[in-house]
Scaffold this motif. Structure first.
Motif, mmCIF file in Angstrom:
data_model
loop_
_atom_site.group_PDB
_atom_site.id
_atom_site.type_symbol
_atom_site.label_atom_id
_atom_site.label_comp_id
_atom_site.label_asym_id
_atom_site.label_seq_id
_atom_site.Cartn_x
_atom_site.Cartn_y
_atom_site.Cartn_z
ATOM 1 N N TYR A 74 -1.080 13.009 -42.978
ATOM 2 C CA TYR A 74 -1.873 12.400 -41.838
ATOM 3 C C TYR A 74 -1.368 11.035 -41.211
ATOM 4 O O TYR A 74 -0.753 10.155 -42.041
ATOM 5 C CB TYR A 74 -3.666 11.991 -42.233
ATOM 6 C CG TYR A 74 -4.068 13.472 -42.452
ATOM 7 C CD1 TYR A 74 -4.402 14.261 -41.419
ATOM 8 C CD2 TYR A 74 -4.372 13.944 -43.928
ATOM 9 C CE1 TYR A 74 -5.081 15.657 -41.753
ATOM 10 C CE2 TYR A 74 -5.099 14.988 -44.120
ATOM 11 C CZ TYR A 74 -5.667 15.973 -42.872
ATOM 12 O OH TYR A 74 -5.983 17.177 -43.237
ATOM 13 N N ILE A 107 -2.611 7.865 -39.147
ATOM 14 C CA ILE A 107 -3.721 6.988 -38.902
ATOM 15 C C ILE A 107 -4.155 7.078 -37.416
ATOM 16 O O ILE A 107 -5.263 7.159 -37.144
ATOM 17 C CB ILE A 107 -3.628 5.580 -39.342
ATOM 18 C CG1 ILE A 107 -4.832 4.702 -39.074
ATOM 19 C CG2 ILE A 107 -2.455 4.796 -38.233
ATOM 20 C CD1 ILE A 107 -4.819 3.214 -39.688
ATOM 21 N N VAL A 139 -6.691 10.223 -37.003
ATOM 22 C CA VAL A 139 -7.896 10.357 -37.484
ATOM 23 C C VAL A 139 -8.919 9.596 -36.793
ATOM 24 O O VAL A 139 -8.758 8.283 -36.368
ATOM 25 C CB VAL A 139 -7.747 9.455 -39.128
ATOM 26 C CG1 VAL A 139 -9.048 9.523 -39.673
ATOM 27 C CG2 VAL A 139 -6.875 10.309 -39.739
ATOM 28 N N LEU A 170 -13.175 9.175 -41.332
ATOM 29 C CA LEU A 170 -12.754 9.671 -42.910
ATOM 30 C C LEU A 170 -14.032 9.536 -43.748
ATOM 31 O O LEU A 170 -14.389 8.190 -43.451
ATOM 32 C CB LEU A 170 -11.578 8.589 -43.029
ATOM 33 C CG LEU A 170 -11.099 9.100 -44.777
ATOM 34 C CD1 LEU A 170 -10.694 10.275 -44.874
ATOM 35 C CD2 LEU A 170 -9.913 7.997 -45.112
ATOM 36 N N LEU A 193 -4.779 1.744 -44.035
ATOM 37 C CA LEU A 193 -3.684 2.358 -44.034
ATOM 38 C C LEU A 193 -3.292 2.695 -45.405
ATOM 39 O O LEU A 193 -2.653 3.869 -45.842
ATOM 40 C CB LEU A 193 -2.444 1.935 -43.394
ATOM 41 C CG LEU A 193 -1.153 2.435 -43.029
ATOM 42 C CD1 LEU A 193 -1.434 3.813 -42.444
ATOM 43 C CD2 LEU A 193 -0.137 1.682 -42.399
ATOM 44 N N ILE A 240 -4.999 5.731 -46.519
ATOM 45 C CA ILE A 240 -4.154 6.999 -45.989
ATOM 46 C C ILE A 240 -3.124 7.281 -46.620
ATOM 47 O O ILE A 240 -2.459 8.551 -46.810
ATOM 48 C CB ILE A 240 -3.919 6.589 -44.577
ATOM 49 C CG1 ILE A 240 -5.037 6.397 -43.621
ATOM 50 C CG2 ILE A 240 -2.960 7.791 -43.834
ATOM 51 C CD1 ILE A 240 -6.035 7.744 -43.534
ATOM 52 N N ASN A 286 -1.725 10.636 -48.599
ATOM 53 C CA ASN A 286 -0.367 11.417 -48.054
ATOM 54 C C ASN A 286 0.691 11.617 -49.495
ATOM 55 O O ASN A 286 1.369 12.488 -49.493
ATOM 56 C CB ASN A 286 0.256 10.610 -46.934
ATOM 57 C CG ASN A 286 -0.563 10.982 -45.524
ATOM 58 O OD1 ASN A 286 -1.147 11.872 -45.542
ATOM 59 N ND2 ASN A 286 -0.125 10.102 -44.812
ATOM 60 N N ILE A 290 -11.957 14.815 -43.554
ATOM 61 C CA ILE A 290 -11.189 14.082 -42.282
ATOM 62 C C ILE A 290 -11.548 14.736 -40.970
ATOM 63 O O ILE A 290 -11.405 15.866 -40.875
ATOM 64 C CB ILE A 290 -9.648 14.152 -42.600
ATOM 65 C CG1 ILE A 290 -9.582 13.511 -44.041
ATOM 66 C CG2 ILE A 290 -8.925 13.581 -41.609
ATOM 67 C CD1 ILE A 290 -8.125 13.427 -44.479
#
Length: 449
Positions: free
Chosen positions: A331, A333, A336, A339, A374, A377, A381, A402
């Motif tokens: 993903y 940022i 999105v 979340l 971040l 995120i 990931n 998400i």
């Protein structure tokens, strides 16, 4: 590669090809005049565009190559097949001006056997835009192997053709065919590839759908839509599929205009690759591997069967897990919009607005540093798939939902397993397992925000 569509050649070229095949053209020989010391010209056109047809007959094989205004046509064994435009135009560039070196005058019919011209290994017909041309024959090589003996229709003389020129006609015909079995998947054309699916013995193995194509670059992204719904990273899609697909081509022509596909087991293919490119669907059929390290392949509806190497086609054995790779999440940022993470009995929700010049992240109306968000995120990931999960799941440990811009929400649930592992359900279906430490790291990153 050129598109897998037959080029429409003018009626005039088709008629001339027929005339060449039946020998009805009036041929002339432009090389009778000696132009330099022991140098003659077999053809001496001012430019390659004046050459219209080159027909090569070699033992039991024959091929007719045509060219009109840069568009090409191949007639192979009386079957029209897709041409490699560049290879044919390159040949025409090299044959419109062909020198011969040395001349043996007035060779009798009985004397032709001395040069291998009583039963020549090759006959070449070159026709031009004026419905004229030349027919010549190749015989044996000279003792020093630097030349071939050559004779011309209508003349009793024997000439020497250098090996480099003779090789233009002696080399395999394969170089003139467009052996590629897929539409072009390079550069800008990649944006036109909107869907890819693989079938094994008629059963769908996986399917990818293009998520979006950047308007400013050639980058495109794909989601796996079957058997699971997951986003794929650009690098993962390139390594596992796009690069192998772009380089997938035939190594040799097996048959033009096949009538019985069962000869190659292509009537019931082992694999079928289905692609949608610019709204047009292509289906490529593959048979089981042959003993020589290759397999038969053809595009459904095309005019040729080709051989493809096992190495080039090894991605056909990939399961959907191979295509997904190691990461569940990929993903950005910017993609999105919301979340939601639930762990330890508490649900935390972050809203993301990336419509302005800067990314804005809030939780319950309170601003959050985008750099801190971040970090969460990144933890998502970085989570690695351990493998497919067929174990019975335990208690729910973590839930991640998400929402993406203009897309349906994706829900990931982590359930406790033995040996410090978690079962991972995607949109309600348990698919993978990962280590418990990965789920804990996501929960800890969420708690810090």
């Amino acid at each position: 590669m050129k598109r897998l569509k037959k080029r429409m050649i003018g009626l005039g070229l088709v008629c001339i090809v027929c005339f060449v095949a039946s020998g009805l053209l009036h041929f002339w020989y432009p090389g009778q005049e000696k132009v330099a010391q022991d140098v003659y010209y077999l053809t001496s056109y001012s430019e390659s565009s004046e050459v219209l047809v080159v027909k090569i007959v070699q033992e039991e094989q024959e091929i007719t190559l045509g060219n009109v205004s840069g568009e090409t046509l191949i007639m192979y064994q009386e079957e029209e097949i897709t041409a490699d435009n560049d290879a044919i135009l390159d040949l025409f560039e090299q044959v419109y001006l062909m020198p011969l070196y040395g001349k043996i005058e007035n060779v009798s019919e009985d004397g032709l056997s001395e040069y291998g011209l009583d039963d020549p290994s090759m006959t070449v017909t070159i026709a031009d835009v004026n419905s004229s041309g030349v027919i010549f024959y190749l015989g044996d090589q000279t003792p020093d192997q630097g030349y071939y003996y050559c004779s011309v229709s209508g003349s009793s003389d024997v000439y020497l053709m250098d090996t480099g020129t003779a090789d233009l006609f002696l080399e395999s015909f394969d170089r003139f065919y467009d052996l590629s079995i897929l539409p072009s998947l390079e550069g800008e054309d990649l944006k036109g590839l909107t869907e890819i699916a693989l079938y094994a013995q008629g059963e769908e193995v996986w399917r990818l759908t293009q998520r979006k194509a950047s308007e400013t670059t050639n980058l495109v992204y794909y989601d796996m839509t079957s058997p699971v719904a997951l986003r794929l990273g650009r690098e993962q899609a390139e390594d596992e599929l796009l690069t192998p697909l772009a380089s997938l081509t035939g190594e040799a022509l097996v048959e033009a205009g096949p009538e019985d596909l069962s000869v190659y087991s292509l009537d019931d293919p082992a694999w079928t690759l289905e692609l949608t490119v610019e709204g047009e669907e292509y289906r490529v059929l593959f048979a089981e591997s042959e003993t020589d390290g290759s397999l038969y392949a053809m595009t459904e509806g095309s005019s040729i069967v080709v051989l493809v190497s096992d190495t080039a086609a090894e991605f056909l054995d990939d399961t959907y897990l191979d295509v997904i790779g190691d990461n569940i999440f990929d993903y950005n940022i910017n993609d999105v919009s919301e979340l939601r993470v639930t762990s330890g009995g508490e649900t935390r929700v972050w809203s993301v607005d990336s419509s302005g010049s800067e990314i804005s992240v809030t939780r319950e109306g309170e601003a959050i540093e985008s750099s801190d968000f971040l970090t969460l995120i990144t933890e998502l990931n970085d989570l690695l798939i351990g493998g497919a999960c067929d174990s019975e799941a335990g208690d729910l440990v973590l839930s991640v939902e998400i929402e993406l811009t203009d897309e349906d929400p994706q829900v990931y649930e982590f359930y406790e397993l033995e040996d410090r592992k978690c079962a991972v359900a995607v949109n309600g279906t348990v698919l993978f397992w990962c280590y418990r430490t990965a789920a804990d790291s996501i929960a800890e990153a969420a708690e810090k925000l």
